[in-house]
Design a protein around this motif. Structure first.
Motif, PDB file in Angstrom:
ATOM      1  N   LEU A 173       0.858  -1.178   0.000  1.00  0.00           N
ATOM      2  CA  LEU A 173       0.000   0.000   0.000  1.00  0.00           C
ATOM      3  C   LEU A 173       0.894   1.228   0.000  1.00  0.00           C
ATOM      4  O   LEU A 173       1.819   1.343   0.815  1.00  0.00           O
ATOM      5  CB  LEU A 173      -0.910   0.010   1.226  1.00  0.00           C
ATOM      6  CG  LEU A 173      -1.904  -1.150   1.344  1.00  0.00           C
ATOM      7  CD1 LEU A 173      -2.642  -1.079   2.670  1.00  0.00           C
ATOM      8  CD2 LEU A 173      -2.898  -1.133   0.185  1.00  0.00           C
ATOM      9  N   ILE A 174       0.630   2.132  -0.912  1.00  0.00           N
ATOM     10  CA  ILE A 174       1.435   3.348  -1.034  1.00  0.00           C
ATOM     11  C   ILE A 174       0.507   4.545  -0.918  1.00  0.00           C
ATOM     12  O   ILE A 174      -0.398   4.724  -1.736  1.00  0.00           O
ATOM     13  CB  ILE A 174       2.174   3.390  -2.384  1.00  0.00           C
ATOM     14  CG1 ILE A 174       3.068   2.161  -2.545  1.00  0.00           C
ATOM     15  CG2 ILE A 174       2.997   4.678  -2.502  1.00  0.00           C
ATOM     16  CD1 ILE A 174       3.673   2.019  -3.940  1.00  0.00           C
ATOM     17  N   VAL A 175       0.711   5.343   0.121  1.00  0.00           N
ATOM     18  CA  VAL A 175      -0.042   6.589   0.269  1.00  0.00           C
ATOM     19  C   VAL A 175       0.833   7.705  -0.300  1.00  0.00           C
ATOM     20  O   VAL A 175       1.972   7.898   0.134  1.00  0.00           O
ATOM     21  CB  VAL A 175      -0.388   6.876   1.738  1.00  0.00           C
ATOM     22  CG1 VAL A 175      -1.165   8.179   1.856  1.00  0.00           C
ATOM     23  CG2 VAL A 175      -1.206   5.719   2.327  1.00  0.00           C
ATOM     24  N   LEU A 176       0.290   8.413  -1.268  1.00  0.00           N
ATOM     25  CA  LEU A 176       1.075   9.401  -2.008  1.00  0.00           C
ATOM     26  C   LEU A 176       0.327  10.718  -2.070  1.00  0.00           C
ATOM     27  O   LEU A 176      -0.845  10.758  -2.480  1.00  0.00           O
ATOM     28  CB  LEU A 176       1.325   8.888  -3.437  1.00  0.00           C
ATOM     29  CG  LEU A 176       2.058   9.813  -4.400  1.00  0.00           C
ATOM     30  CD1 LEU A 176       3.521   9.965  -3.994  1.00  0.00           C
ATOM     31  CD2 LEU A 176       1.959   9.281  -5.830  1.00  0.00           C
ATOM     32  N   HIS A 177       0.989  11.805  -1.678  1.00  0.00           N
ATOM     33  CA  HIS A 177       0.369  13.118  -1.805  1.00  0.00           C
ATOM     34  C   HIS A 177       0.355  13.556  -3.269  1.00  0.00           C
ATOM     35  O   HIS A 177       1.197  13.131  -4.071  1.00  0.00           O
ATOM     36  CB  HIS A 177       1.105  14.148  -0.950  1.00  0.00           C
ATOM     37  CG  HIS A 177       0.849  13.977   0.519  1.00  0.00           C
ATOM     38  ND1 HIS A 177      -0.356  13.589   1.026  1.00  0.00           N
ATOM     39  CD2 HIS A 177       1.658  14.152   1.602  1.00  0.00           C
ATOM     40  CE1 HIS A 177      -0.308  13.545   2.339  1.00  0.00           C
ATOM     41  NE2 HIS A 177       0.919  13.861   2.712  1.00  0.00           N
ATOM     42  N   ALA A 178      -0.578  14.419  -3.591  1.00  0.00           N
ATOM     43  CA  ALA A 178      -0.808  14.782  -5.001  1.00  0.00           C
ATOM     44  C   ALA A 178      -0.115  16.070  -5.411  1.00  0.00           C
ATOM     45  O   ALA A 178      -0.264  16.496  -6.564  1.00  0.00           O
ATOM     46  CB  ALA A 178      -2.312  14.896  -5.273  1.00  0.00           C
ATOM     47  N   ASP A 179       0.626  16.706  -4.517  1.00  0.00           N
ATOM     48  CA  ASP A 179       1.248  17.997  -4.864  1.00  0.00           C
ATOM     49  C   ASP A 179       2.755  17.847  -5.064  1.00  0.00           C
ATOM     50  O   ASP A 179       3.554  18.568  -4.473  1.00  0.00           O
ATOM     51  CB  ASP A 179       0.945  19.049  -3.803  1.00  0.00           C
ATOM     52  CG  ASP A 179       1.492  18.678  -2.427  1.00  0.00           C
ATOM     53  OD1 ASP A 179       1.761  17.477  -2.201  1.00  0.00           O
ATOM     54  OD2 ASP A 179       1.659  19.580  -1.588  1.00  0.00           O
TER      55      ASP A 179
END
Length: 238
Positions: free
Chosen positions: A102-108
């Motif tokens: 699982l990879i949580v990635l910010h969009a900015d």
């Protein structure tokens, strides 16, 4: 290995308020949309990404997500709820008996590249445990990768990189910190935007963001500190 990426995205009209001294509300909305578009386009094109889930309750965000084949998790807002609570709820729906990353990635992250994401996936496959992608100040966390069979409480926010490391240590998990320019360069404050402007024309910047930066004219910017009239930040380290 299955790699599921979760991308929390704030409503475009409410995003990037710390940039209000240098950008109009319309520009902040445009910038947030461009960042999200570039992030989702990169994920959709990456051969090792199995699925994308966007966490948001904003119809405009979810429309962009659908354009790139992303699933949607509707954020439930209420007293005391925020980014971490929304992520916890989303991740609960993705966890099952099958081991997956699982990879949580910010969009900015306008300078994020496929190579950056490939490096994270390769490191997790090789070292296991938790992989942290810290911001360029070494304080915040822009990316978090871990196994679905290991519950990592969400702790994004100020000094989150240190908190995630402590959580991993407490669980006896290997914790690898990855420092890469594409992962580290988020855009929250005016100085971050100046650093991005200094890289204008750099091919690593996402297409939507590049087009937006090129299109902005001085008369469109907030009075007194227009983006197009900013002095580029000196000494930016890649």
């Amino acid at each position: 290995m299955i790699n599921r990426v979760v991308v929390p995205v704030k409503a475009f009209a409410e995003a990037k308020t710390r940039l209000s001294p240098v950008l109009t509300a319309r520009q902040r909305e445009q910038l947030a949309r461009a960042f999200a578009t570039d992030t989702l386009a990169l994920l959709a094109a990456h051969p090792e990404v199995s699925s994308i889930t966007v966490v948001s309750d904003d119809p405009q965000v979810l429309e962009v997500a659908a354009d790139y084949g992303a699933d949607s998790f509707h954020e439930r807002r209420g007293p005391g709820l925020g980014l971490n609570a929304a992520l916890e709820a989303c991740l609960f729906t993705l966890q099952d008996a099958v081991a997956q990353s699982l990879i949580v990635l910010h969009a900015d992250l306008p300078c994020l590249t496929c190579d950056d994401l490939s490096a994270v996936i390769a490191l997790r496959r090789r070292a296991g445990g938790v992989v942290l992608g810290c911001d360029r100040r070494g304080s915040g966390t822009n990316l978090l990768a871990f196994s679905s069979i290991e519950h990592m409480p969400m702790a994004f926010g100020r000094d989150s990189c240190a908190r995630f490391q402590r959580q991993a240590d407490a669980r006896g998990l290997q914790c690898s910190v990855m420092l890469r320019a594409g992962i580290g360069h988020d855009v929250d404050a005016p100085e971050d935007l100046r650093a991005l402007q200094a890289r204008r024309g750099d091919r690593v910047i996402g297409a939507a963001t590049s087009r937006l930066l090129a299109a902005w004219a001085p008369e469109d910017a907030a009075p007194g500190d227009a983006l197009a009239m900013m002095e580029p930040c000196r000494g930016v380290v890649d």
